[in-house]
Design an enzyme around this catalytic site. Structure first.
Site, PDB file in Angstrom:
ATOM      1  N   ASN A  12      -8.994  -9.571  12.652  1.00 35.46           N
ATOM      2  CA  ASN A  12      -9.473 -10.555  13.447  1.00 35.46           C
ATOM      3  C   ASN A  12     -11.203 -10.265  12.785  1.00 35.46           C
ATOM      4  OD1 ASN A  12     -10.367 -12.792  14.420  1.00 35.46           O
ATOM      5  ND2 ASN A  12     -10.791 -12.414  16.585  1.00 35.46           N
ATOM      6  N   TRP A  13     -12.033 -10.874  12.147  1.00 36.80           N
ATOM      7  CA  TRP A  13     -13.154 -10.555  11.270  1.00 36.80           C
ATOM      8  C   TRP A  13     -13.903 -11.139  12.623  1.00 36.80           C
ATOM      9  CZ3 TRP A  13     -14.430  -9.199   5.393  1.00 36.80           C
ATOM     10  CH2 TRP A  13     -12.805  -8.634   5.247  1.00 36.80           C
ATOM     11  N   LYS A  14     -13.935 -12.485  13.253  1.00 36.81           N
ATOM     12  CA  LYS A  14     -14.674 -13.174  13.820  1.00 36.81           C
ATOM     13  C   LYS A  14     -15.095 -13.756  12.704  1.00 36.81           C
ATOM     14  CE  LYS A  14     -12.941 -10.342  17.274  1.00 36.81           C
ATOM     15  NZ  LYS A  14     -13.474 -10.218  18.594  1.00 36.81           N
ATOM     16  N   HIS A  98      -7.303 -17.757  20.948  1.00 35.23           N
ATOM     17  CA  HIS A  98      -7.826 -16.657  21.549  1.00 35.23           C
ATOM     18  C   HIS A  98      -9.523 -16.803  22.224  1.00 35.23           C
ATOM     19  CE1 HIS A  98     -11.287 -13.018  20.669  1.00 35.23           C
ATOM     20  NE2 HIS A  98     -10.070 -12.532  20.339  1.00 35.23           N
ATOM     21  N   GLU A 100     -11.659 -16.263  22.912  1.00 37.27           N
ATOM     22  CA  GLU A 100     -13.785 -16.006  21.790  1.00 37.27           C
ATOM     23  C   GLU A 100     -13.534 -18.312  22.577  1.00 37.27           C
ATOM     24  OE1 GLU A 100     -13.842 -13.042  19.134  1.00 37.27           O
ATOM     25  OE2 GLU A 100     -14.581 -11.643  21.058  1.00 37.27           O
ATOM     26  N   GLY A 174     -14.441  -5.704  22.298  1.00 37.97           N
ATOM     27  CA  GLY A 174     -15.179  -5.380  22.172  1.00 37.97           C
ATOM     28  C   GLY A 174     -16.475  -4.743  23.506  1.00 37.97           C
ATOM     29  N   SER A 213     -10.734  -3.555  21.224  1.00 38.59           N
ATOM     30  CA  SER A 213     -10.698  -2.051  21.455  1.00 38.59           C
ATOM     31  C   SER A 213      -9.797  -1.272  20.519  1.00 38.59           C
ATOM     32  CB  SER A 213     -11.414  -1.885  22.500  1.00 38.59           C
ATOM     33  OG  SER A 213     -12.389  -2.503  22.561  1.00 38.59           O
ATOM     34  N   GLY A 234     -10.300  -6.586  15.785  1.00 46.56           N
ATOM     35  CA  GLY A 234     -11.549  -7.273  15.451  1.00 46.56           C
ATOM     36  C   GLY A 234     -12.343  -5.884  15.092  1.00 46.56           C
TER      37      GLY A 234
HETATM   38  P1  PGA Z   1     -12.341  -5.817  19.675  1.00 42.98           P
HETATM   39  O1  PGA Z   1     -11.860  -7.726  19.303  1.00 42.98           O
HETATM   40  O2  PGA Z   1     -10.931  -5.551  18.285  1.00 42.98           O
HETATM   41  O3  PGA Z   1     -13.760  -5.842  18.377  1.00 42.98           O
HETATM   42  O4  PGA Z   1     -12.714  -5.438  20.793  1.00 42.98           O
HETATM   43  C1  PGA Z   1      -9.976  -7.524  19.333  1.00 42.98           C
HETATM   44  C2  PGA Z   1      -9.898  -9.551  18.777  1.00 42.98           C
HETATM   45  O5  PGA Z   1     -10.826  -9.479  19.370  1.00 42.98           O
HETATM   46  O6  PGA Z   1      -9.297  -9.677  18.469  1.00 42.98           O
END
Ligand code: PGA
Length: 251
Positions: A12-14, A98, A100, A174, A213, A234
């Protein structure tokens, strides 16, 4: 039976990635054949890069997905993107719900469910994210929160082919923090029980990804946990070497 589920490593590149990062995706495609024996690979770049990445991925051992969609097929929704537009660009799966988006855009479980159905309407798999916040965890509400999110965000017609669950504790996203393997085993086992009781055989075969993470250094331990059928990654999915190393960590 669940042991036979083929893992999926989804990136997931966000809101990261310009055309210049296409070289990183090329490196992922170049390494994809080496990890194909371990896991399926999916990269979900920002919507602006889907078409270009899908073109590159054609005939290769990695697929391209999207990070969100609007529930409707078209209409007066400025700035939104329909699932059909994403699949038209080459997306083969769509992440919905998600944390977010739930936090930044106030997305409810009901909306997430509509988005999952929109992904199906466009002919692709929905990756539905669930997860508790730090405050909910501290209050001992984790299982109750997950049960509610699963009940309300997953459509009744969910199958092992059209739906993937991603368990992502919000406090682990994150932050560099991860639950212990024991905690992950307990929570994924709980999710599996709920899926199996509601969707029977389909629920027993549905992929349950862990996210939050995931890095090359912890991937092997997390991916070896029972009922963990891959990862939603992420930060570490932005670097080909890390992303491929995570896939290599699958049992
Ligand atoms: P992260 O994000 O691997 O940077 O913790 C995971 C995600 O939000 O899908």
């Amino acid at each position: 039976m669940t042991d036979a589920i083929r893992p999926l490593i989804a990136g997931n590149w966000k809101m990261n990635g310009l055309k210049a990062q296409a070289a990183e995706f090329d490196a992922m495609l170049n390494g994809a054949a080496d990890v194909a024996g371990k896991a399926d690979l999916l990269v979900c770049p920002p919507a602006t890069l889907i078409a270009a990445f899908a073109e590159k991925a054609r005939g290769k051992k990695a697929a391209v997905g999207a990070q969100d969609c609007h529930p409707k097929v078209s209409g007066a929704h400025t700035g939104d993107i329909a699932a059909e537009m994403l699949t038209d660009a080459g997306a083969t799966a769509i992440i919905v719900g998600h944390s977010e988006r739930r936090a930044d855009h106030g997305e409810s479980d009901i909306l997430v469910k509509q988005k999952a159905e929109a992904a199906w309407r466009a002919g692709v798999t929905a990756i539905v994210c669930i997860g508790e916040t730090q405050a909910q965890r501290d209050a001992g509400q984790t299982l109750e929160i997950l049960r509610g999110q699963l009940n309300l965000s997953l459509p009744d017609a969910s199958t092992a082919a059209n739906l993937i669950v991603a368990y992502e504790p919000v406090w682990a996203i994150g932050t560099g923090l991860t639950p212990t393997a024991k905690d992950v085993e307990q929570i994924h086992g709980f999710i599996r029980e709920l899926l199996t009781s509601r969707f029977k055989d389909e629920g027993a075969r549905m992929r349950i990804l862990y996210g939050g993470s995931v890095k090359p250094s912890n991937a092997a331990e997390l991916m070896a946990v029972k009922n963990v059928n891959g990862a939603l990654v992420g930060g570490a999915s932005l670097k080909a070497a890390d992303f491929l190393a995570i896939a290599k960590g699958c049992p």
